[in-house]
Scaffold this active site. Structure first.
Site, PDB file in Angstrom:
ATOM      1  N   SER A   7      -5.894   2.951   4.768  1.00 59.47           N
ATOM      2  CA  SER A   7      -5.417   2.265   3.574  1.00 59.47           C
ATOM      3  C   SER A   7      -6.577   1.574   2.869  1.00 59.47           C
ATOM      4  O   SER A   7      -6.440   0.483   2.323  1.00 59.47           O
ATOM      5  CB  SER A   7      -4.324   1.246   3.935  1.00 59.47           C
ATOM      6  N   SER A  47       0.789  -1.235   0.000  1.00 61.50           N
ATOM      7  CA  SER A  47       0.000   0.000   0.000  1.00 61.50           C
ATOM      8  C   SER A  47       0.818   1.280   0.000  1.00 61.50           C
ATOM      9  O   SER A  47       0.241   2.358  -0.071  1.00 61.50           O
ATOM     10  CB  SER A  47      -0.964   0.017   1.194  1.00 61.50           C
ATOM     11  N   LYS A  92      -0.042   3.521  -2.768  1.00 64.25           N
ATOM     12  CA  LYS A  92      -1.126   4.496  -2.701  1.00 64.25           C
ATOM     13  C   LYS A  92      -0.595   5.928  -2.698  1.00 64.25           C
ATOM     14  O   LYS A  92      -1.348   6.867  -2.991  1.00 64.25           O
ATOM     15  CB  LYS A  92      -1.984   4.249  -1.458  1.00 64.25           C
TER      16      LYS A  92
END
Length: 398
Positions: free
Chosen positions: A144, A86, A89
């Protein structure tokens, strides 16, 4: 006015060999003063009598950067292609965050939430409920949440378009190791980044006011305007909030943590002390410790603050300079000069505070490394896309 930095042959945008790039202004520490070691394997550090050696950590790849001038103090396998989880992101935010006003309202639909992988982290968005765009970004950065990523991607024109936008943003930044296959960072065949590229994303993000705000927010109400269905999100970055046996790091200002089965734990972390801001990127610790990604990052930050005043550079990240006509930042090849970080990532901010957008589109020249994935590798990836807990207790896409 200097133009965008360009990749230089096989060495890429971080090539600091003598003559590889034009020298900086008279009296500045120009690129000719450095020889990049970031393409080399193993730990890269230039010993000096008055500089301690970096700590031994178990991560497969890591990098420590002084954001004042982009000087890389030490690194290990900075360009090694690894799944980012993540932390990717951050690239999604760089590509999509500038496109929507934070106060705009979007009602989440069933179509927005389609395609979320089993085991993904979720912010808890509800179908047919209106949210401000800022709520969705709180879901991305704090929880997340793949539901928040999917919703924003839908607003951006779809999952595939958002992936293409991320890949183009990576190319403009000179992140040549990154290949995007899933906008939320979930394990997907062929998806890789590197400690170097994630450092680029962290550096670029911290110059943007909204990115810096969301990356440093510890808690927020979802939705932030309250109501009977509102609840509190807490940032899953344990080094920022202090949880699960991890002490909060003094001066930490974000940025993003991650975990998947294949990637292991990953982290981009920035901290500011006594006017100096350091950025550490760390990928996949091997020690097996429950909080290894946070404690190894802590060790590297501590070392960096001690070593930064005297350490020699093993590489330099390209800095950003605004274009006078448009105010948009342009990467400039390896010039040691201050890089302004937005105050939202430096001073304490009220949780859930709204910020006025001062956005720009990132542009630079670079190249994207293409990583081939064999059929057998694809099968192994698919087999690992099941819900499993990490040693630190984080969910599959944290």
């Amino acid at each position: 006015m200097p133009g965008p930095a360009a990749a230089d042959g096989p060495h890429g945008i971080d090539d600091l060999r003598a003559g590889a790039h034009a020298a900086g202004p008279a009296g500045s520490a120009g690129p000719a003063d450095f020889e990049s070691r970031l393409d080399r394997r193993g730990v890269q550090f230039l010993p000096r009598p008055d500089v301690p050696e970096p700590p031994e950590v178990s991560a497969l790849s890591w990098m420590v950067t002084d954001l004042a001038d982009g000087k890389v103090l030490a690194a290990k396998d900075a360009h090694r292609p690894l799944p980012p989880a993540s932390t990717l992101k951050t690239l999604f935010a760089l590509a999509v965050l500038p496109k929507f006003s934070q106060g705009a309202v979007h009602t989440v639909s069933l179509e927005d939430l389609a395609g979320i992988e089993s085991g993904s982290s979720l912010a808890g968005l509800k179908e047919d409920m209106p949210y401000e765009v800022a709520d969705l970004w709180h879901g991305v950065f704090l929880s997340s949440g793949s539901d928040a990523v999917h919703t924003l991607a839908s607003m951006n024109g779809g999952w595939r378009k958002s992936i293409d936008d991320m890949q183009e943003t990576a190319r403009r930044l000179g992140a040549r190791d990154t290949r995007v296959e899933s906008a939320d960072g979930f394990d997907t065949p062929g998806q890789v980044s590197s400690a170097y590229d994630l450092s680029l994303f962290g550096q670029a993000g911290l110059t943007d006011p909204d990115f810096a705000h969301f990356a440093s927010t510890k808690r927020a109400e979802l939705p932030q305007d309250g109501g009977p269905d509102a609840f509190t999100l807490q940032n899953t970055n344990r080094l920022l909030v202090g949880s699960h046996g991890v002490r909060p790091y003094d001066g930490l200002i974000g940025v993003k943590n991650g975990y998947t089965t294949h990637a292991g734990n990953t982290l981009i972390a920035a901290a500011r002390r006594d006017g100096r801001t350091l950025l550490v990127t760390l990928m996949n610790p091997q020690s097996g410790g429950r909080n290894a990604v946070y404690e190894e990052t802590r060790d590297l930050l501590d070392w960096g603050f001690e070593a930064a005043p005297r350490a020699a550079a093993v590489g330099v990240l390209p800095t950003m300079e605004p274009v006078e006509r448009t105010g948009e930042p342009q990467p400039v090849a390896h010039r040691l000069r201050p890089v302004p970080l937005h105050k939202a990532g430096v001073a304490a901010q009220p949780d859930g505070a709204r910020l006025t957008r001062n956005w720009w589109f990132l542009s630079a020249a670079g190249a994207v490394g293409i990583i081939a994935v064999a059929g057998l590798g694809t099968v192994l990836w698919r087999r690992r896309r099941t819900v499993r807990a990490s040693p630190s207790g984080e969910s599959e896409s944290a």
